[in-house]
Write an enzyme that holds these catalytic residues in place. Structure first.
Site, PDB file in Angstrom:
ATOM      1  N   HIS A 135       0.943 -15.025  -3.237  1.00 26.71           N
ATOM      2  CA  HIS A 135       2.170 -15.154  -2.818  1.00 26.71           C
ATOM      3  C   HIS A 135       2.345 -16.451  -2.175  1.00 26.71           C
ATOM      4  CE1 HIS A 135       0.502 -12.540   0.271  1.00 26.71           C
ATOM      5  NE2 HIS A 135       1.382 -13.222   1.010  1.00 26.71           N
TER       6      HIS A 135
ATOM      7  N   CYS B  75       2.223  -9.694   9.094  1.00 27.68           N
ATOM      8  CA  CYS B  75       1.438 -10.659   8.422  1.00 27.68           C
ATOM      9  C   CYS B  75       2.172 -11.970   8.714  1.00 27.68           C
ATOM     10  CB  CYS B  75       1.008 -10.468   7.142  1.00 27.68           C
ATOM     11  SG  CYS B  75       2.454 -10.726   5.917  1.00 27.68           S
TER      12      CYS B  75
END
Length: 489
Positions: free
Chosen positions: A67, A176
């Site tokens: 991603h 994250c």
């Protein structure tokens, strides 16, 4: 917005041909570019590879979620791809990967898109979900698998907010650096494992769209311990005195049972919050490169909304002047010639004015917690102003010194200033840790801000001399390239 709204059928690859990790990435990006969801192959690929360099997105169990969020993405898109043979994707479990979800998020993607992308992470952790995807043969069947899971969620969805009966109760925080995927995968993994072990758990997520399922004071009070699965700064003082275990977010995904057992077996150490502390370092030491990246991203992620908002407003200022017209002899005022254009320009400029202080401030915050924030902001402001030894106006020096003006050291100066401020505050904290207990309360509210800001400020006067010279040199070099093609035939 549901995940099905961004899971595009026209880019799905149900028979992936690539046989290596980079080839898989290339094949998926090519599909996104061909369908117009991504405008620049190389820019988007660089974003994907930068994320892979930090930690592999091959999560194990045959699943990978590469991603990136950058300017090359035109429309938020999730691409599903399936390999019939499996590919060595350097996954966390070392096994071949056959299911791929490439997440392409536009720069400044809104919260609705991010919430939809987060749902994908949760679905992938559900038992049997991946196996159903392995058996699909058409894009319509892929969507149907998600529709079925969504319907099941409406019946089974529950959020544990307090201990029930005699069952142990744990709280956790996941985060994250991008806040798109791993944050929510760790949440789902911890909740799934806790349910299997007969443990109640409440998980707070610190994602790109903000804090979700926030822990209350009552939650923390009732908890047997705290699990932190995070790669970036999270709010820590609230956990003072609680047994706490801290690991990277990947551990929350792959080792949830181990983390929960550390709390249940009483092996977690009690957390002691520094006065004004706001973050915690993982108990697994990061390499120098990963630590640098983590602190840098902490600053960049806070700075980006100001850059995007301010940049668009400034662009609107130029658009207004172009539409209304500017005389040839006033082209130097383009962007602020008409009153409305000038308004947009001033507002955008105000947003831009926060860019460097925010970058330096949150780099310092990531390194040395809340006490580093003020020193970092000051370092960024000095970098922006260009103040340096020999370039500081003062009244006693007369007219000559009052006309002095420094050269901004720009992004590079703020970058150095952020790390410098964080380091200075860390050194000061260690030097002052043995103060008498009666003076400890002054650390966060007086000593660290005062000494940290003062020392950082004087050091920045030196730093700006060098960084401004480098910044000027780079600008001159780039300016020298203008019109250079005129010598070519």
């Amino acid at each position: 917005m549901k995940i099905q709204d961004v899971l595009r059928k026209d880019v799905m690859l149900l028979d992936l041909q690539a046989t290596s990790k980079e080839a898989v990435i290339d094949e998926m990006i090519t599909s996104l570019v061909d369908k117009g969801y991504v405008t620049d192959f190389e820019v988007f690929k660089t974003g994907i590879l930068n994320r892979e360099a930090q930690t592999t997105t091959g999560l194990g169990d045959g699943i990978a979620m590469p991603h990136a969020k950058n300017a090359a993405v035109k429309v938020a898109t999730v691409l599903f791809a399936k390999s019939n043979k499996g590919v060595d994707y350097a996954s966390l479990d070392g096994q071949p990967t056959d299911l791929f979800f490439m997440i392409a998020a536009p720069e400044g993607a809104n919260d609705t898109h991010l919430a939809a992308l987060a749902e994908l992470s949760k679905y992938l952790m559900k038992p049997g979900f991946a196996d159903k995807l392995r058996s699909v043969s058409s894009p319509e069947e892929v969507i149907a698998v998600f529709d079925e899971a969504e319907a099941a969620d409406k019946v089974a969805e529950e959020v544990v907010a307090a201990p029930s009966g005699d069952r142990p109760f744990i709280v956790a925080v996941t985060a994250c650096t991008t806040g798109i995927a791993h944050t929510y995968m760790a949440e789902e993994a911890l909740k799934k494992q806790a349910a299997e072990m007969g443990v109640d758990i409440k998980v707070e997520t610190n994602g790109a769209s903000g804090v979700g399922n926030k822990l209350t004071a009552e939650d923390i009070k009732n908890a047997a311990g705290v699990i932190i699965a995070a790669d970036k700064a999270v709010d820590m003082p609230r956990f003072n005195g609680k047994p706490l275990v801290s690991r990277p977010v990947a551990a929350g995904i792959k080792q949830p049972e181990e983390l929960i057992n550390l709390i249940l077996e009483g092996k977690a150490s009690a957390y002691t919050a520094s006065e004004g502390a706001a973050t915690v370092q993982s108990s697994e030491k990061l390499s120098l490169g990963k630590a640098f990246y983590k602190h840098l991203m902490s600053g960049v992620s806070q700075m980006l909304p100001f850059v995007i908002g301010g940049g668009i407003l400034i662009a609107l200022a130029f658009l207004v002047d172009n539409l209304r017209g500017v005389p040839n002899d006033s082209l130097s005022s383009l962007g602020s010639y008409n009153e409305l254009a000038s308004m947009f320009m001033k507002i955008g400029g105000a947003a831009f004015g926060f860019m460097l202080p925010l970058l330096a401030g949150y780099i310092a915050y990531s390194i040395s917690e809340k006490p580093g924030l003020v020193a970092g902001f000051v370092a960024g402001a000095i970098a922006n102003s260009g103040l340096a030894f020999g370039k500081i106006p003062y009244a006693a020096g007369g007219e000559e010194t009052l006309a002095l003006a420094g050269v901004s050291s720009g992004f590079l100066g703020a970058l150095v200033g952020g790390f410098l401020a964080g380091g200075v505050v860390l050194v000061l904290r260690n030097a002052l840790r043995n103060l008498p207990k009666s003076l400890q309360g002054l650390n966060a509210i007086l000593l660290l801000p005062l000494l940290g800001t003062g020392l950082t400020g004087f050091l920045m006067f030196f730093v700006n001399i060098r960084m401004a010279a480098i910044n000027t040199g780079m600008n001159n070099f780039l300016s020298g390239l203008e019109g250079s093609s005129a010598i070519l035939p």
